[in-house]
Structures are given as C-alpha cells and as structure tokens.
Write an enzyme that holds these catalytic residues in place. Structure first.
Site, PDB file in Angstrom:
ATOM      1  N   ASN A 184       0.724  -1.146   0.083  1.00  0.00           N
ATOM      2  CA  ASN A 184       0.087   0.111  -0.139  1.00  0.00           C
ATOM      3  C   ASN A 184       1.045   1.173  -0.160  1.00  0.00           C
ATOM      4  OD1 ASN A 184      -2.941   1.055   0.406  1.00  0.00           O
ATOM      5  ND2 ASN A 184      -1.721   1.476   2.496  1.00  0.00           N
ATOM      6  N   HIS A 220      -5.372   9.694  -2.081  1.00  0.00           N
ATOM      7  CA  HIS A 220      -5.286  11.047  -1.318  1.00  0.00           C
ATOM      8  C   HIS A 220      -5.203  12.178  -2.259  1.00  0.00           C
ATOM      9  CE1 HIS A 220      -5.717   8.843   2.785  1.00  0.00           C
ATOM     10  NE2 HIS A 220      -4.373   8.303   2.764  1.00  0.00           N
ATOM     11  N   GLU A 248      -7.664   4.461   0.700  1.00  0.00           N
ATOM     12  CA  GLU A 248      -7.895   5.883   1.699  1.00  0.00           C
ATOM     13  C   GLU A 248      -8.145   6.839   1.402  1.00  0.00           C
ATOM     14  OE1 GLU A 248      -4.188   6.209   3.904  1.00  0.00           O
ATOM     15  OE2 GLU A 248      -3.870   3.932   3.998  1.00  0.00           O
ATOM     16  N   ASP A 250      -9.653  10.310  -0.593  1.00  0.00           N
ATOM     17  CA  ASP A 250     -10.413  12.027   0.142  1.00  0.00           C
ATOM     18  C   ASP A 250      -9.730  12.624  -0.979  1.00  0.00           C
ATOM     19  OD1 ASP A 250      -7.557  12.237   0.661  1.00  0.00           O
ATOM     20  OD2 ASP A 250      -7.996  11.727   2.750  1.00  0.00           O
TER      21      ASP A 250
END
Ligand code: XIL
Length: 340
Positions: A184, A220, A248, A250
């Site tokens: 990751n 991100h 993750e 956003d």
C-alpha cells in the site's frame, strides 16, 4: 395519463434521493473508522453501518496501538471494530502490519542484531495476522516503503532487515494463508520514479514467488490532481494483474490550507467531478481485480486532513460536518447509473 407520468417522475426522484452509493457499484465500498466515534456518535455510527460494505481501522491495528509493549498485544479496539463490521455484515480490511510511522517507543528503543530484528518483526506480523486469521479479508502488509524519488525509505525495518518487504509478505502468508496481501502506498501520480519503484517491487516479488496479491493506492488526492496522471497510475496498476484497492480515498479542496478558503458550489462541483472520474476509472478495471474503494474517514468533520494536518477548512469527503450527504453523493450515483 399526465398524472401517472408526474407520479412516476416523483417516485423516481424520491428513489434517487434515497439510493445508496454502495448499491450503485459492484465492488466493496468502505471507510476507515475509529472505535471512539463508533461508540459516541450516533450519526457517525449510522453512516458506518448503512453506507459501506467494507471497513478499515483508521489506527487501531497499527503497531503503536496493537503492540504497545514488547510482551503485550492489545486487540481490544481492533476487535471492537471487527465485531461491529461482522455484526453489520461487512468485510474487514486489515491496516497495517509494517509501517515506518506510528511505531511504539519500545520498538524505536530496541537494540539487537539482524536476527533479533527479524524475530521482532516476524513475531509482530504473525501474532497480529494469526489473531485475525479467517476474520479479515486482506492486509496492507507493508505500507509506504518508497520515497518520491523511488529510493527505499529509511526506517527501522529498512535499516535493520535486508529484504524486509519480501520477508514481511512471507511471514504474513504463513500466519494467514487465505488473506489477500497488499502493498500500500500514496502519491504515485506525477511521481513516475515512485510509481516505477513500486511496479519494480511487485514484479520482483512475483518473480520470486513471494505471496503478494494486491496493490493499495491510497488516493489522498485533491481537486486539481491531474486526471491523465491519475489514469496512468490506475492503468499501470491494473496491468500488474493484482487486485487494486483505492484504500484511503479523499479529495482535498484546500490543500494549501488557505485560511480564507470558501467551500462554495463551484469548488464542490469540481470536487464531485473528480470523485466521478475516480469511480468511473475504477469501474474500468477488470471486475476480478476490484478489491474495492475505501474512503479515509466518514465525514469532513472527522477527516485526518483536519485533525492530523490541522487544516480546519478542508472538506474532502462525501458527508458534511453534520453527517449529511453532500451533493457530490447523488451526483456520483447518477453518473454511475448513466454509465452502466
Ligand atoms: C493516519 C490517521 O488517519 C491519523 O489519525 C493518524 O494520526 C496518522 O495516520 N496513510 C496511511 C494511514 O496509511 O494509516 C494514515 O492514517 C494516513 C496516511
């Protein structure tokens, strides 16, 4: 006749309003969660329950919290999240076994030769992976090993254990052979050296028969992230044949933390377009490789960009400060419907 058409139209509008994003996609959809918020905040808990089909622990399965002393593991909070996920029929994703960050002080103070360091890391990985064996679908085994220039990031693990990435995957696989194992990392868009280092790592691990099954792209990103660069990352990632997790997600709107920033309709709709781009591009990845999309946190209010980075005027998610769906939520559903 006109009345029937009107009624049908009205019903359609109502159902579009009530539709859930998770039902508009064919892959698991998730968010990272925090056990305190799950306990204390009903609106947060309801979203965690109703909106997702997969959950990730935001912090409570990381070394610092799950392994606070050399001879002590603390699974209480991780288990609490897992129980919540299972009780509401969700998949649980494990995050993360090996990272340079959020390492407990006792590990930082540890002294020993290579063998002793290997024993420490193997024991950590295998105790945690065994505890969750059969209960967790996949693990981010190793997180963020490369710097932007593609070199290996100096860390406790890189500094003391040669080939620590491959070893970590082997140890995790021994402890939970059925778990889907991920590498990751973040910020590959516009950083070709970092992307290449990751792809080279994956090729090398596969060539050596090391058990690796997935690539997590943290995502991100921000409202101005270049689509051609994001697309290139997704294309190259999918070409590995591994499972791809947008792990993750956003989308920052005020990355420079401008104190006078106003989150107006124009920015919100540019952000919605960026969400739509990410989802539509992800849908083009072969279905068998779609491990899912996970948002990092639930509402703008609890985003790590506000807390960790201290950016009070940041609005990176699909739920607002009052835990209400933002306009981007339904734009996303509508766009996914029309693209099917
Ligand atoms: C973040 C959490 O959201 C914060 O609460 C914590 O203080 C720091 O870590 N990449 C990762 C995540 O892999 O684990 C990080 O989570 C965000 C960046």
């Amino acid at each position: 006749m006109k009345l029937i058409t009107l009624l049908l139209g009205f019903c359609y509008c109502l159902s579009a309003q009530d539709a859930n994003l998770k039902d508009a996609v064919k892959f698991p959809l998730g968010a990272s969660v925090n056990p305190r918020m799950l306990n204390e905040n009903e609106a947060y808990r309801n979203i965690a329950k109703e909106e997702w089909t997969s959950l990730t622990a935001e912090n409570h399965m990381k070394m610092m919290l799950i392994h606070p002393a050399a001879d002590r593991f603390d699974f209480t909070k991780g288990d609490e999240i897992l129980d919540f996920a299972k009780a509401s029929g969700k998949r649980m994703h494990g995050h993360t076994l090996v990272w340079h960050n959020q390492v407990p002080q006792w590990m930082k103070d540890f002294q020993g030769d290579q063998k002793a360091w290997e024993e420490l890391l193997k024991n950590h990985i295998q105790t945690v992976a065994s505890h969750y064996k059969g209960k967790i679908a996949g693990w981010d085994v190793v997180n963020e090993s490369f710097l932007d220039d593609g070199s290996l990031r100096p860390s406790l693990w890189a500094d003391h254990i040669p080939d620590y990435i491959a070893k970590s995957f082997q140890w995790a696989h021994e402890a939970d052979p059925a778990a889907i194992l991920f590498y990751n990392d973040y910020g590959q868009d516009g950083k070709p050296k970092k992307m290449k280092a990751i792809l080279d790592l994956l090729t090398d691990l596969k060539r050596r028969g090391i058990p690796i099954h997935g690539l997590g792209l943290q995502m991100h990103i921000n409202v101005d992230s270049k689509r051609n660069e994001l697309q290139e990352v997704l294309d190259k990632s999918a070409a590995t044949g591994l499972k791809i997790h947008l792990s993750e997600l956003d989308i920052a709107v005020n990355p420079k933390n401008n104190p006078d920033f106003v989150y107006d309709e124009k920015v919100a709709s540019a952000q919605a377009e960026q969400f739509i781009f990410v989802f539509k591009s992800y849908q083009k990845i072969p279905a068998a490789q779609q491990y899912g999309i996970t948002f990092w946190n639930i509402s703008d209010k609890d985003s790590w960009l506000r807390g960790y980075f201290k950016r009070p005027k940041e609005y990176p998610l699909l739920f607002d400060d009052n835990y209400k769906r933002k306009p981007a939520y339904s734009s996303l559903i509508n766009s996914l419907h029309t693209s099917n």
